[in-house]
Motif scaffolding. Structure first.
Motif, PDB file in Angstrom:
ATOM      1  N   LEU A   1       0.830  -1.192   0.000  1.00  0.00           N
ATOM      2  CA  LEU A   1       0.000   0.000   0.000  1.00  0.00           C
ATOM      3  C   LEU A   1       0.873   1.254   0.000  1.00  0.00           C
ATOM      4  N   GLU A   2       0.699   2.056  -1.035  1.00  0.00           N
ATOM      5  CA  GLU A   2       1.385   3.359  -1.040  1.00  0.00           C
ATOM      6  C   GLU A   2       0.653   4.287  -0.084  1.00  0.00           C
ATOM      7  N   GLU A   3       1.388   5.215   0.487  1.00  0.00           N
ATOM      8  CA  GLU A   3       0.732   6.124   1.414  1.00  0.00           C
ATOM      9  C   GLU A   3       0.997   7.574   1.054  1.00  0.00           C
ATOM     10  N   PRO A   4       0.543   8.003  -0.109  1.00  0.00           N
ATOM     11  CA  PRO A   4       0.792   9.388  -0.477  1.00  0.00           C
ATOM     12  C   PRO A   4       0.001  10.338   0.425  1.00  0.00           C
ATOM     13  N   LYS A   5       0.626  11.504   0.650  1.00  0.00           N
ATOM     14  CA  LYS A   5      -0.068  12.537   1.446  1.00  0.00           C
ATOM     15  C   LYS A   5      -0.370  13.702   0.520  1.00  0.00           C
ATOM     16  N   PHE A   6      -1.632  13.883   0.226  1.00  0.00           N
ATOM     17  CA  PHE A   6      -2.007  14.977  -0.662  1.00  0.00           C
ATOM     18  C   PHE A   6      -2.527  16.163   0.138  1.00  0.00           C
ATOM     19  N   ALA A   7      -2.143  17.380  -0.306  1.00  0.00           N
ATOM     20  CA  ALA A   7      -2.850  18.575   0.148  1.00  0.00           C
ATOM     21  C   ALA A   7      -3.577  19.111  -1.071  1.00  0.00           C
ATOM     22  N   PHE A   8      -4.905  19.150  -0.967  1.00  0.00           N
ATOM     23  CA  PHE A   8      -5.716  19.624  -2.091  1.00  0.00           C
ATOM     24  C   PHE A   8      -5.994  21.109  -1.907  1.00  0.00           C
TER      25      PHE A   8
END
Lengths: 279, 380, 153
Positions: free
Chosen positions: B104-111
């Motif tokens: 599982l990749e765990e990208p952290k996005f700020a939208f």
């Protein structure tokens, strides 16, 4: 017990303990989990997603345990490339499996009632575990009648068990085929013609039906006409399925996701949409 | 709180410093799309989007607004529910094979720049992917990690109808920070509402000043004006019953004559979630992969079962899409599947507009009789 | 031994038939028995008989040249065999073969249709009982034609 699913989209390896040839185009797999020592739990009527290496995945109903077959039994008809690949499996081979998924025949709600089981073609497969569940507590039910229709005598499955079902468990079995040559001594006609040939009290009857939609449509109509209540008629629906857990959207049938709300529905829950073209 | 343009730039760098991948609006291929941002220079400064049925055009504004557009062809679902992802790999080992689960990749996005309708769309997809017995782990991790900077709408497009769907234009919750862009008197600034502790913590790191009651009033007034000016509407009264009772309405044929079954509406829709799977093997046949990809109910093989397609006609596919969106979605997820963003109207090559089609069904409903069809009227 | 009239009255086809008609029908009736394999009638035979099956099974067959006979329908306990006796040209459409020992009541079709012609109420009564069976068999034929269990490809 629930099968331990790490990710619901990742199959678990299962071993083919026994490949069982049922008919010219239908076979059963007796499967055991490769990594799990626990027994396999499922409800009659549920299905799994079977994965053939590199080819793809298909939804297949669970058709047993049954006598002489001890694992998870899946009965498969060869109709496409995945089922054709599964047909090539030999004892000891591996398949991927996700599940079990979906709704079950509500056996415990059927106590004290007469039971009419109507199966068309391979539709008998998900009904076999329901029958065994009824046999387990035979005294809790009234008359049990199995009405089974198929295209021709060579398309019938599980026929070697019918005698035991009749004699040991006291159920009525009526088999009929759509067409046969004169060697066939059994019934010829559509499955609904068997309805008046068995004993049951429509006012106190629960029906379980699995077969092609048209066959179910006529069956429901006949049973309703006799006075079987709509909410006691259970049918199974089939649609394209990719995920089996309500994410992919493919199996929608009106408001229902067949994978998680079905495949077994109380008829009155789906009747508004049942039979509408291209729904 | 109030920040100016430098504060916004600082917000982007602070988030990047915190390990977030900041994504937001930028101009590419003559449209405003959502992509990686490094600074406010990537934002669509001075651009507006002119939208109508079948029409999308970028237009210069007379000011330097950074959020002076409405919504483009992208939505945030492409980050939360990626268009394609590998589900697992499998390797042949003799007659046997092993399945290798995906890490599982765990990208952290700020939208940055999430509109009110889009926040509602995400809340709707939450119900799909997180609300049932099974959870989509990819969606879950991306959703939980995400930081939401909403932007209150300073304008609507001609295709917007969020007021009818109760999804905008003002957002009240579901964000970490919400910005209202103020362009008055050459003083370009942003009124910031804080919606979470994390939002508060981020704001601590950014140069800001306190907002006055007047500022807050001004921000509210802005969205109220947008709401008042919104022209498109959709009467959603009993819309589920309306559609369930009119599955055979002749208007579906009329739409089918125009619909090209191109699937654009489903691709741009921020709530459409359907996917398919594809199995691939390498040339040796020893290594296999299974991929999940976005799919559309407008594609032919979407409903394939042995023997054929259940929904072979365009009529049935459009009916499925719209009936799902506005009616069966309510049964499935307890909300509408439509947020009134208007994307399906803008991006339809033949300008089919659900806000025009629904009234045609509604208006004629009383004129249509269903002889002998009374049984159909029982709605589950 | 049961009287012919009570046997007829207990057959589902004549359920609740008015007694005067019951007597009339009984006048045209006699018991009959067919061994397994015995042909009851052949295609294009004159259709002068109307059978009410008491027990057993009869196959309706067609025999295309060069092929094995095909069974298109079987009729069994409580069902009827044949309605060609009521409609011109009064010819049997299929070969009818008992597939097991079959006991039936045979009604003289000629006698029955004459009586129906004289008494339209009786005619209507019989047609009302026959039509649903004919309708069902047509419905069944359509379903068989659809080949619902087939592969469709």
């Amino acid at each position: 017990m629930k099968l331990p699913i790490s990710d619901p989209m990742t199959p678990e390896p299962y071993i083919v303990k026994q490949f069982i040839r049922e008919t010219h185009d239908t076979f059963s797999l007796d499967l055991f989990p490769k990594n799990i020592s626990d027994s396999i739990a499922f409800q009659p009527g549920q299905f799994t997603m079977l994965y053939a290496f590199g080819v793809g995945e298909v939804p297949i109903s669970i058709s047993g345990p049954a006598p002489m077959q001890s694992g998870l039994i899946q009965t498969i008809r060869k109709v496409g490339k995945v089922t054709e690949a599964l047909d090539q499996l030999k004892n000891g081979d591996t398949v991927g499996l996700r599940g079990p998924f979906g709704s079950a025949w509500p056996i415990s709600a059927m106590k004290k009632r007469d039971i009419v089981v109507m199966a068309g073609g391979i539709g008998l497969a998900p009904l076999r575990p329901a029958l065994y569940a009824l046999f387990d507590q035979r005294d809790n039910f009234g008359e049990i009648a199995l009405l089974y229709g198929a295209r021709s005598p060579k398309d019938l499955i599980f026929t070697n068990e019918f005698k035991t079902w009749q004699e040991k468990f006291g159920i009525q079995v009526k088999v009929t085929v759509d067409t046969a040559d004169s060697d066939w001594r059994g019934n010829v006609g559509v499955v609904t013609t068997s309805i008046p040939r068995v004993d049951f009290d429509p006012k106190n009857t629960v029906a379980m039906i699995c077969g092609p939609e048209i066959m179910m449509k006529y069956s429901v109509a006949e049973l309703k006409q006799l006075g079987v209540k709509e909410d006691r008629i259970h049918i199974t629906m089939e649609r394209n399925m990719k995920c089996a857990i309500g994410f992919c959207g493919h199996c929608q049938f009106g408001p229902a996701f067949i994978c998680k709300d079905g495949p077994i529905f109380q008829y009155n829950q789906v009747k508004h949409f049942f039979g509408i073209r291209e729904i | 709180m109030i920040i100016d343009r430098e504060g916004l730039d600082q917000l982007i760098s602070v988030l990047i410093g915190m390990g977030f991948q900041v994504v937001g609006p930028t101009v590419r291929d003559e449209a405003i799309v959502y992509e990686n941002l490094n600074s406010i220079n990537d934002l669509p400064e001075g651009w507006a989007d002119e939208q109508e049925g079948g029409t999308y055009r970028l237009k210069r504004r007379s000011d330097k607004a950074l959020f002076g557009y409405v919504v483009g062809p992208h939505s945030w679902k492409k980050f939360l529910h990626p268009p394609e992802r590998r589900l697992f790999r499998a390797n042949l080992k003799g007659g046997d094979f092993e399945i290798i689960p995906e890490k599982l990749e765990e990208p952290k996005f700020a939208f940055l720049g999430v509109r009110s309708c889009e926040l509602h769309a995400i809340a709707i997809q939450d119900k799909v992917f997180l609300g049932g017995e099974h959870v989509d782990s990819t969606y879950k991790i991306r959703r939980e990690n995400a930081f939401f900077i909403a932007v209150q709408c300073g304008q609507s497009a001609a295709t917007c109808f969020c007021t009818s769907m109760n999804t905008g234009p003002r957002t009240e919750s579901g964000f970490d920070l919400a910005l209202t862009e103020i362009l008055d008197n050459e003083h370009h600034h942003f009124i910031v509402e804080v919606g979470s502790d994390q939002g508060n913590a981020v704001m601590e790191k950014i140069l800001h000043r306190q907002a006055t009651g007047e500022d807050v009033m001004e921000a509210k007034k802005l969205t109220e004006e947008v709401a008042a000016k919104m022209k498109r509407t959709l009467d959603t009264t009993n819309i589920k019953e309306l559609l369930y009772e009119n599955l055979e309405h002749p208007q579906w044929n009329d739409i089918a004559d125009r619909c090209m079954s191109c699937a654009n509406c489903t691709m741009v829709c921020p709530t459409c979630f359907c996917s398919t799977v594809e199995d691939v093997t390498d040339i040796t046949g020893d290594h296999a992969e299974r991929w999940q990809k976005w799919d559309s109910c407008f594609t032919m093989d979407f409903t394939h079962i042995h023997g054929g397609e259940v929904r072979a006609s365009t009529k049935s596919r459009y009916r499925q899409w719209l009936t799902h969106k506005l009616a069966s979605w309510q049964d499935q997820f307890d909300s509408s599947g439509c947020v009134g963003c208007g994307r399906c109207i803008t991006w339809c090559p033949v300008a089919i507009d659900l806000t025009e089609e629904i009234p045609k069904i509604r208006d004629s409903e009383n004129q249509i009789t269903h002889p002998g069809n009374e049984a159909r009227h029982e709605i589950p | 031994m049961k009287s012919l009239e009570s046997i007829l009255a207990n057959h589902p086809f004549f359920e609740n038939l008015e007694s005067k008609y019951m007597a009339l029908v009984t006048g045209c009736a006699s018991n009959v028995r067919f061994e397994a394999g015995q042909f009851i009638h052949r295609q294009n035979d004159e259709a002068n008989s109307f059978y009410l099956i008491r027990q057993g099974k009869v196959a309706l067959e067609v025999c295309p040249p060069g092929k094995k006979p095909v069974t298109v329908q079987t009729v069994t306990d409580g069902e009827i065999l044949g309605w060609a006796w009521l409609v011109p040209p009064y010819l049997c459409q299929f070969d009818a073969q008992a597939v097991e020992l079959t006991r039936a009541i045979v009604l003289d079709g000629k006698c029955l249709r004459t009586k129906c012609g004289e008494d339209h109420t009786l005619g209507y009564e019989l047609l009302s009982r026959l039509l649903p069976i004919i309708g069902k068999s047509m419905e069944a034929t359509r379903m068989q034609l659809l080949d619902v269990y087939g592969n469709n490809d």
